[in-house]
Design a protein around this motif. Structure first.
Motif, PDB file in Angstrom:
ATOM      1  N   ILE A 350      36.468  32.545  46.023  1.00  0.00           N
ATOM      2  CA  ILE A 350      36.431  33.711  45.124  1.00  0.00           C
ATOM      3  C   ILE A 350      35.491  33.489  43.939  1.00  0.00           C
ATOM      4  CG2 ILE A 350      37.792  35.306  43.723  1.00  0.00           C
ATOM      5  CD1 ILE A 350      38.335  35.399  46.792  1.00  0.00           C
ATOM      6  N   PRO A 351      35.617  32.376  43.175  1.00  0.00           N
ATOM      7  CA  PRO A 351      34.689  32.189  42.041  1.00  0.00           C
ATOM      8  C   PRO A 351      33.241  32.021  42.481  1.00  0.00           C
ATOM      9  CG  PRO A 351      36.105  30.247  42.352  1.00  0.00           C
ATOM     10  CD  PRO A 351      36.658  31.327  43.210  1.00  0.00           C
ATOM     11  N   GLU A 352      32.997  31.496  43.668  1.00  0.00           N
ATOM     12  CA  GLU A 352      31.626  31.359  44.169  1.00  0.00           C
ATOM     13  C   GLU A 352      30.988  32.735  44.380  1.00  0.00           C
ATOM     14  OE1 GLU A 352      31.871  29.059  47.716  1.00  0.00           O
ATOM     15  OE2 GLU A 352      32.785  27.320  46.730  1.00  0.00           O
ATOM     16  N   LEU A 353      31.777  33.670  44.902  1.00  0.00           N
ATOM     17  CA  LEU A 353      31.268  35.029  45.112  1.00  0.00           C
ATOM     18  C   LEU A 353      30.977  35.710  43.777  1.00  0.00           C
ATOM     19  CD1 LEU A 353      33.699  36.170  47.962  1.00  0.00           C
ATOM     20  CD2 LEU A 353      31.304  35.511  48.203  1.00  0.00           C
ATOM     21  N   LEU A 371      43.205  38.202  39.906  1.00  0.00           N
ATOM     22  CA  LEU A 371      43.295  38.290  41.363  1.00  0.00           C
ATOM     23  C   LEU A 371      44.111  37.098  41.841  1.00  0.00           C
ATOM     24  CD1 LEU A 371      42.490  39.525  44.098  1.00  0.00           C
ATOM     25  CD2 LEU A 371      40.424  38.114  44.026  1.00  0.00           C
ATOM     26  N   VAL A 372      45.226  37.368  42.494  1.00  0.00           N
ATOM     27  CA  VAL A 372      46.152  36.320  42.928  1.00  0.00           C
ATOM     28  C   VAL A 372      46.179  36.280  44.451  1.00  0.00           C
ATOM     29  CG1 VAL A 372      48.529  35.489  42.874  1.00  0.00           C
ATOM     30  CG2 VAL A 372      47.564  36.660  40.867  1.00  0.00           C
ATOM     31  N   VAL A 373      45.798  35.139  45.016  1.00  0.00           N
ATOM     32  CA  VAL A 373      45.885  34.951  46.461  1.00  0.00           C
ATOM     33  C   VAL A 373      47.308  34.525  46.794  1.00  0.00           C
ATOM     34  CG1 VAL A 373      44.975  33.709  48.459  1.00  0.00           C
ATOM     35  CG2 VAL A 373      43.450  34.274  46.549  1.00  0.00           C
ATOM     36  N   ARG A 374      47.935  35.220  47.734  1.00  0.00           N
ATOM     37  CA  ARG A 374      49.316  34.898  48.085  1.00  0.00           C
ATOM     38  C   ARG A 374      49.525  35.075  49.595  1.00  0.00           C
ATOM     39  NH1 ARG A 374      52.977  40.218  46.261  1.00  0.00           N
ATOM     40  NH2 ARG A 374      51.898  41.703  47.640  1.00  0.00           N
ATOM     41  N   THR A 375      50.607  34.495  50.089  1.00  0.00           N
ATOM     42  CA  THR A 375      51.014  34.733  51.470  1.00  0.00           C
ATOM     43  C   THR A 375      51.548  36.159  51.583  1.00  0.00           C
ATOM     44  OG1 THR A 375      51.552  32.406  51.808  1.00  0.00           O
ATOM     45  CG2 THR A 375      52.551  33.988  53.320  1.00  0.00           C
ATOM     46  N   SER A 387      44.708  41.469  53.334  1.00  0.00           N
ATOM     47  CA  SER A 387      44.730  42.787  52.707  1.00  0.00           C
ATOM     48  C   SER A 387      44.798  42.630  51.198  1.00  0.00           C
ATOM     49  CB  SER A 387      45.930  43.613  53.200  1.00  0.00           C
ATOM     50  OG  SER A 387      47.154  42.984  52.818  1.00  0.00           O
ATOM     51  N   ILE A 388      44.574  43.743  50.500  1.00  0.00           N
ATOM     52  CA  ILE A 388      44.602  43.755  49.034  1.00  0.00           C
ATOM     53  C   ILE A 388      45.688  44.722  48.561  1.00  0.00           C
ATOM     54  CG2 ILE A 388      43.356  44.620  46.997  1.00  0.00           C
ATOM     55  CD1 ILE A 388      42.359  41.929  47.662  1.00  0.00           C
ATOM     56  N   ASN A 389      46.486  44.287  47.600  1.00  0.00           N
ATOM     57  CA  ASN A 389      47.403  45.173  46.871  1.00  0.00           C
ATOM     58  C   ASN A 389      46.936  45.238  45.427  1.00  0.00           C
ATOM     59  OD1 ASN A 389      50.067  44.176  48.876  1.00  0.00           O
ATOM     60  ND2 ASN A 389      49.593  46.305  48.519  1.00  0.00           N
ATOM     61  N   ALA A 390      46.394  46.380  45.039  1.00  0.00           N
ATOM     62  CA  ALA A 390      45.820  46.521  43.697  1.00  0.00           C
ATOM     63  C   ALA A 390      46.721  47.381  42.824  1.00  0.00           C
ATOM     64  CB  ALA A 390      44.432  47.136  43.783  1.00  0.00           C
ATOM     65  N   PRO A 391      46.737  47.134  41.503  1.00  0.00           N
ATOM     66  CA  PRO A 391      47.512  47.983  40.603  1.00  0.00           C
ATOM     67  C   PRO A 391      46.856  49.345  40.464  1.00  0.00           C
ATOM     68  CG  PRO A 391      46.207  46.442  39.336  1.00  0.00           C
ATOM     69  CD  PRO A 391      46.020  46.064  40.777  1.00  0.00           C
ATOM     70  N   GLY A 392      47.638  50.330  40.080  1.00  0.00           N
ATOM     71  CA  GLY A 392      47.104  51.673  39.920  1.00  0.00           C
ATOM     72  C   GLY A 392      46.557  51.921  38.534  1.00  0.00           C
ATOM     73  N   ALA A 435      37.672  40.906  48.561  1.00  0.00           N
ATOM     74  CA  ALA A 435      37.726  40.535  47.138  1.00  0.00           C
ATOM     75  C   ALA A 435      36.477  40.951  46.366  1.00  0.00           C
ATOM     76  CB  ALA A 435      37.973  39.026  47.022  1.00  0.00           C
ATOM     77  N   ILE A 436      35.454  40.098  46.358  1.00  0.00           N
ATOM     78  CA  ILE A 436      34.290  40.314  45.494  1.00  0.00           C
ATOM     79  C   ILE A 436      33.014  40.328  46.324  1.00  0.00           C
ATOM     80  CG2 ILE A 436      32.920  39.321  43.611  1.00  0.00           C
ATOM     81  CD1 ILE A 436      35.508  38.085  42.539  1.00  0.00           C
ATOM     82  N   PRO A 437      32.255  41.420  46.245  1.00  0.00           N
ATOM     83  CA  PRO A 437      32.469  42.631  45.429  1.00  0.00           C
ATOM     84  C   PRO A 437      33.078  43.795  46.222  1.00  0.00           C
ATOM     85  CG  PRO A 437      30.199  42.565  46.171  1.00  0.00           C
ATOM     86  CD  PRO A 437      30.885  41.380  46.807  1.00  0.00           C
ATOM     87  N   GLY A 438      33.996  43.479  47.144  1.00  0.00           N
ATOM     88  CA  GLY A 438      34.591  44.489  48.006  1.00  0.00           C
ATOM     89  C   GLY A 438      35.775  45.214  47.389  1.00  0.00           C
ATOM     90  N   HIS A 439      36.910  45.198  48.099  1.00  0.00           N
ATOM     91  CA  HIS A 439      38.055  46.015  47.684  1.00  0.00           C
ATOM     92  C   HIS A 439      38.517  45.737  46.252  1.00  0.00           C
ATOM     93  CE1 HIS A 439      38.658  48.033  51.387  1.00  0.00           C
ATOM     94  NE2 HIS A 439      39.063  46.993  52.080  1.00  0.00           N
ATOM     95  N   TYR A 440      38.690  44.464  45.928  1.00  0.00           N
ATOM     96  CA  TYR A 440      39.185  44.117  44.596  1.00  0.00           C
ATOM     97  C   TYR A 440      38.290  44.708  43.515  1.00  0.00           C
ATOM     98  CZ  TYR A 440      39.468  41.134  40.432  1.00  0.00           C
ATOM     99  OH  TYR A 440      39.527  40.663  39.141  1.00  0.00           O
ATOM    100  N   THR A 441      36.987  44.516  43.667  1.00  0.00           N
ATOM    101  CA  THR A 441      36.036  45.006  42.661  1.00  0.00           C
ATOM    102  C   THR A 441      36.035  46.528  42.603  1.00  0.00           C
ATOM    103  OG1 THR A 441      34.636  43.060  43.020  1.00  0.00           O
ATOM    104  CG2 THR A 441      33.627  44.967  41.942  1.00  0.00           C
ATOM    105  N   GLN A 442      35.984  47.166  43.760  1.00  0.00           N
ATOM    106  CA  GLN A 442      35.949  48.639  43.802  1.00  0.00           C
ATOM    107  C   GLN A 442      37.186  49.237  43.145  1.00  0.00           C
ATOM    108  OE1 GLN A 442      37.825  50.905  46.390  1.00  0.00           O
ATOM    109  NE2 GLN A 442      37.177  52.485  44.947  1.00  0.00           N
TER     110      GLN A 442
END
Length: 607
Positions: A350-353, A371-375, A387-392, A435-442
């Motif tokens: 993640i930090p490399e991206l 951004l928290v990576v979890r099981t 998958s990504i779960n993002a706050p609203g 993650a970056i710069p995909g779903h998390y960033t968008q």
């Protein structure tokens, strides 16, 4: 009944409002309402109606509200019975009439784009309950666990307050599952199996960890006793639902009278228009994907010719291009993480991206958004590897979760197959996508959009399309130093995007068998057996969603080229990306209209 009473009062007030005519004389004349652009009386009325609509939306769908970070309705859990479905239809019909009464010609471009989103949502809602009726045949939609987990795991309020909220909300859980059992009629087999799996996983939310939290909390003794009793009742309700589903599964397996999970051409096209919204039919997109698959095979053949002497110096290449490509992909797939290091490798990349995005000046990233990576939680497993779960937009600073399936718990054979699929090359592309710069960033950008409507009524093709676009954009910018190995693996990954559309259409509309689907994925798209099996299951569980990746990706690329041609020397990637993402998660045709209008106002330059 308390929840239904509040809905009844809401609808009654809406009906009263609907009968009132706007007193135009009391509204300020249009020429006096100038902020950044002209706002007419109609625009003011539209904005007020939008606020009413959103307020009503959260009262009607409190679990959805929680996922958007709106916790004012956290104590509410709507019971999905017949009267609730009638409330939903009344809500949709009333608001459809109220918005239709406005003069669209008087709306500014931003209001028109919001209105298009609202109209699509209201029409889809009615279609969902009167035509599609998944509430009858998809028992996996009945699951309270995610919203309870959000309340428990999000620090929007002190723990004690959140525990009291959970206690109140749990009162409705037994009635919720009774309504679910009453609604289900002749379910489809894959949806029934998923419901059993995820409902079993949902018991963890009401398990030992929560019980320990309550006992160690500062709740008064009587409140603890009430909480634990309600938690016990909630577990019993879920267990009863699981038992009901298992009995239904045995009965339908014996009789062979499951509903067909395939929805057919008519419903598929209707759902495609509501969900994808790119100005073409599903059949047209399918034909475009067929062509793109062959073009991608051609690109992979050229790369395979280049790489063959490096990896097989003593062997002559096969005459069959697909065999040659497959041999090289299998060779490169040997480089992968282990069962125990897979999640750690995700975290390390993640930090490399982020560093690469900053170095190439592709986007501005907000380093303060966690951004928290979890099981993947048990109640969400069984659908996707990551998958990504993002706050609203109402709780922007909450954690975004990058969910990774627990590969470490899989059998060695299944794990090896998945690890070869998500090898060292593909894992990088996966992390770009998720993650970056995909779903998390968008989704971070979407939460900053001035239009909440464009975020909460997000378009699947835009969201998934951006993540796929981000993959290509990063490699085009030099990520991986233009390594032919990485590009070959990228095209394999991109074949998945293309094949998703072909697979989904052929499964749901053309009715191909599992064997035919596996051939498409394993032979034509070079997927590992475990990945292909998972994708087959996904194609039986969802409809249309798998087309969103290819649909959105092609539309974004086309828009970028259009804007680039229009702007000439004024064009730059960072400006395009940030402007594109500033409109929330609106459909790409709407974003196109807004971008062209804003660029015209800005003198054909990015701000």
């Amino acid at each position: 009944m308390k929840a239904h009473l509040s809905l009844l009062l809401l609808l009654a007030s809406l009906g009263a409002c609907e009968r009132q005519q706007v007193d135009r004389e009391r509204l300020p004349p249009p020429e006096k309402v100038i902020l950044e652009e002209m706002r007419s009386e109609t625009n003011l009325a539209f904005e007020q109606l939008c606020q009413q609509f959103i307020h009503g939306l959260w009262n009607l769908f409190p679990s959805w509200a929680l996922s958007e970070g709106y916790y004012e309705v956290a104590k509410e859990l709507q019971v999905p019975d017949k009267s609730y479905r009638e409330f939903v239809l009344d809500f949709a019909q009333i608001y459809e009439r109220k918005f239709a009464a406005l003069d669209k010609s008087q709306l500014n471009i931003n209001s028109r784009s919001n209105l298009a989103l609202i109209e699509n949502f209201l029409q889809r809602l009615q279609w969902q309950y009167t035509r599609f009726k998944s509430y009858q045949w998809d028992p996996s939609i009945y699951n309270v666990s995610h919203s309870f987990a959000l309340i428990l795991n999000t620090d929007y309020a002190p723990l004690l307050k959140r525990l009291h909220t959970v206690s109140t909300r749990m009162l409705q859980v037994p009635e919720y599952y009774q309504a679910a059992k009453a609604a289900i009629y002749r379910p489809a087999a894959p949806q029934l199996e998923l419901a059993i799996q995820q409902s079993t996983g949902s018991l963890e939310v009401f398990g030992e960890e929560l019980e320990k939290t309550v006992k160690e909390s500062q709740m008064p003794a009587d409140a603890k006793e009430i909480f634990l009793r309600r938690m016990h009742d909630s577990r019993l309700a879920i267990q009863s639902y699981i038992h009901f589903l298992q009995n239904l599964q045995k009965k339908l397996t014996k009789s062979g009278k499951f509903r067909d999970f395939r929805i057919g051409e008519k419903l598929y096209e209707e759902k495609f228009q509501f969900d994808i919204n790119i100005g073409m039919s599903a059949a047209e997109l399918y034909q475009r994907a067929i062509i793109e698959k062959q073009l991608t095979h051609d690109k992979m053949t050229k790369l395979a010719d280049q790489l063959w002497p490096k990896y097989f110096p003593s062997d002559s290449p096969p005459n069959e291009p697909l065999v040659k490509i497959e041999k090289l992909l299998n060779k490169l797939s040997q480089y992968h993480a282990t069962k125990d290091t897979f999640k750690k490798k995700v975290e390390q990349q993640i930090p490399e991206l982020a560093e690469f995005v900053a170095e190439k000046n592709l986007l501005s990233l907000d380093k303060e958004k966690p951004l928290v990576v979890r099981t993947t939680p048990a109640y969400m497993q069984g659908f996707a590897v990551a998958s990504i779960n993002a706050p609203g937009p109402y709780h922007k600073n909450a954690n975004t979760y990058y969910n990774v399936m627990p590969i470490e718990t899989y059998s060695d054979q299944r794990a090896e197959s998945l690890l070869r699929e998500y090898n060292d090359y593909i894992l990088q592309i996966l992390n770009i996508h998720e993650a970056i710069p995909g779903h998390y960033t968008q989704l971070v950008y979407a939460n900053q959009s001035p239009s909440i409507l464009k975020t909460i009524l997000g378009n699947t093709a835009m969201i998934e399309g951006w993540a796929v676009y981000a993959e290509r954009m990063m490699l085009d910018a030099g990520y991986g130093n233009f390594s032919p190995e990485l590009w070959l693996m990228y095209y394999k990954w991109n074949l998945r995007t293309i094949t998703n559309t072909i697979l989904d259409y052929e499964v749901q509309v053309k009715g191909i068998s599992q064997a035919e689907a596996m051939k498409l994925m394993v032979r034509d798209a070079f997927q590992q057996q475990a990945e292909a099996e998972g994708k087959w299951r996904r194609a039986t569980l969802s409809q249309v969603q798998l087309t969103s990746y290819f649909a959105g990706f092609t539309d974004i690329l086309a828009l970028r080229e259009e804007i680039k041609k229009k702007m000439g020397n004024n064009f730059n990637l960072k400006g395009f990306h940030e402007m594109f993402l500033s409109y929330g998660s609106a459909p790409i045709p709407i974003i196109r209209e807004l971008m062209l209008a804003d660029l015209a106002k800005q003198g054909n330059k990015f701000q």
